[in-house]
Design an enzyme around this catalytic site. Structure first.
Site, mmCIF file in Angstrom:
data_model
loop_
_atom_site.group_PDB
_atom_site.id
_atom_site.type_symbol
_atom_site.label_atom_id
_atom_site.label_comp_id
_atom_site.label_asym_id
_atom_site.label_seq_id
_atom_site.Cartn_x
_atom_site.Cartn_y
_atom_site.Cartn_z
ATOM 1 N N GLU A 171 1.060 -0.511 -4.992
ATOM 2 C CA GLU A 171 0.003 0.452 -5.263
ATOM 3 C C GLU A 171 0.514 1.876 -5.410
ATOM 4 O O GLU A 171 1.157 2.393 -4.498
ATOM 5 C CB GLU A 171 -1.015 0.462 -4.117
ATOM 6 N N ASP A 180 -1.240 5.701 -5.996
ATOM 7 C CA ASP A 180 -2.431 6.523 -6.217
ATOM 8 C C ASP A 180 -2.033 7.581 -7.236
ATOM 9 O O ASP A 180 -0.910 8.093 -7.196
ATOM 10 C CB ASP A 180 -2.869 7.194 -4.916
ATOM 11 N N GLU A 197 -4.577 3.362 -8.367
ATOM 12 C CA GLU A 197 -5.906 3.923 -8.080
ATOM 13 C C GLU A 197 -6.045 5.280 -8.749
ATOM 14 O O GLU A 197 -5.193 6.153 -8.555
ATOM 15 C CB GLU A 197 -6.112 4.085 -6.561
ATOM 16 N N HIS A 257 -1.290 10.476 -2.885
ATOM 17 C CA HIS A 257 -2.544 9.926 -2.357
ATOM 18 C C HIS A 257 -3.700 10.906 -2.459
ATOM 19 O O HIS A 257 -4.843 10.526 -2.669
ATOM 20 C CB HIS A 257 -2.381 9.494 -0.895
ATOM 21 N N HIS A 300 0.828 -1.211 0.000
ATOM 22 C CA HIS A 300 0.000 0.000 0.000
ATOM 23 C C HIS A 300 0.864 1.263 0.000
ATOM 24 O O HIS A 300 1.620 1.493 0.942
ATOM 25 C CB HIS A 300 -0.886 -0.046 1.252
HETATM 26 CA CA CA Z 1 -5.206 4.076 -2.617
#
Ligand code: CA
Length: 337
Positions: A64, A66, A170, A79, A37
């Protein structure tokens, strides 16, 4: 129960317990997905290339990022749509805040964002830290990576190490980007295709806003698996109704455009540590479940130890994957349980 009967049978027959455990349903599924993450965010400032390299070295399945957009339509790894909780933007560009006092990535060009230094996340209100024991504030030198730089690092390390670590980006806050006149989904899918993910499928795409996922599927016709993130309505994350989404019927609707869901851990395990129906219903709808976010600081407040938490969420709740700030611990659990 079935496991105990089998074990007794194996003991009676004198079968070695390691063979017995092979038949046990109690092992972590080798297909269980470990997602780093925001990089190695338990140890290094989130969304930095240094954190990506660390997570890659652990051998996670996916890392991940963002993704948000700049004034000059570049994708950067952050993020928030804001840059003031993880960088020194206030001291470098003191007059570039909006009326609400916040600094937005979309108001800066990539060249300007490149002048900022990234640090551990602080609360904008008072500058205090969310996780005081993590990496010290304003030490060493970290920068905001572009989405392309993030991908090139992961793919470069895959080549030099022989690993096949995937990416799990994301698309942040599409409704905000649209309001600001930016088509983030379109630019995003172009970058994914440029770097071969439409073919390799070594990626998942996650988003909180259903309309963006539907667009990726129907308009852009992507075959990359799509994950519907699930918020709590009180966060006002998007205009979607997540209370409705996590009903049995709501999940059937999600299965028409997504291959999985990304729920918040408290939607999977309630306050009394009981497993909710969410994973069962999602699986019945054909959806995989990748829950967010494992954080050691939170686990230590609510569980005897890390293993107790992992056993509950992985073996009892039966999620198919987990986002973790401490993905090294999750890999260790997966390997040894
Ligand atoms: Ca995220």
């Amino acid at each position: 129960m079935k496991y105990l009967v089998l074990m007794n049978l194996f003991c009676l027959l004198g079968v070695n317990t390691s063979i017995a455990s092979f038949f046990s349903s109690d092992k972590v599924d080798p297909e269980f997905v470990v997602i780093a993450h925001r990089g190695a965010s338990g140890y290094l400032p989130e969304h930095t290339l240094e954190g990506v390299a660390m997570a890659h070295a652990w051998g996670v399945d996916f890392i991940e990022p963002d993704v948000v957009m700049t004034k000059d339509n570049q994708l950067v790894v952050l993020h928030d749509v804001h840059v003031d909780s993880t960088t020194n933007v206030k001291s470098i560009f003191p007059n570039r805040m909006r009326k609400d006092g916040r600094y937005f990535a979309i108001d800066f060009t990539l060249a300007e964002l490149n002048k900022l230094r990234v640090t551990e996340r602080v609360k904008v209100k008072d500058g205090t830290r969310y996780f005081p024991k993590r990496f010290p504030l304003n030490k060493a030198k970290f920068e905001i990576p572009t989405f392309a730089e993030f991908i090139e690092l992961v793919q470069g390390l895959n080549q030099s190490t022989g690993k096949k670590v995937g990416i799990y980006p994301e698309i942040k806050n599409p409704e905000f980007h649209i309001k600001e006149g930016k088509d983030i989904a379109k630019v995003f899918i172009q970058v994914m295709r440029k770097y071969g993910y439409e073919k390799s499928r070594n990626a998942y795409i996650q988003c909180f806003w259903p309309a963006t996922l539907k667009r990726l599927k129907n308009e852009f016709k992507t075959k990359i698996p799509l994950i519907q993130l699930i918020a709590d309505n009180s966060w006002k994350e998007t205009s979607a109704d997540y209370t409705k989404m996590i009903t049995k019927q709501g999940l059937v609707e999600v299965s028409k455009y997504a291959s999985g869901i990304g729920p918040w851990i408290p939607q999977v395990i309630d306050k009394k540590h009981s497993v909710t129906k969410l994973v069962l219903w999602a699986h019945q709808a054909g959806l995989s479940v990748h829950a967010y976010t494992h954080r050691s600081e939170v686990v230590s407040k609510n569980f005897k130890n890390e293993k107790e938490f992992f056993d509950l969420i992985v073996k009892e709740a039966k999620v198919d994957g987990l986002f973790s700030d401490f993905a090294d611990k999750l890999i260790n659990y997966k390997m040894n349980n």
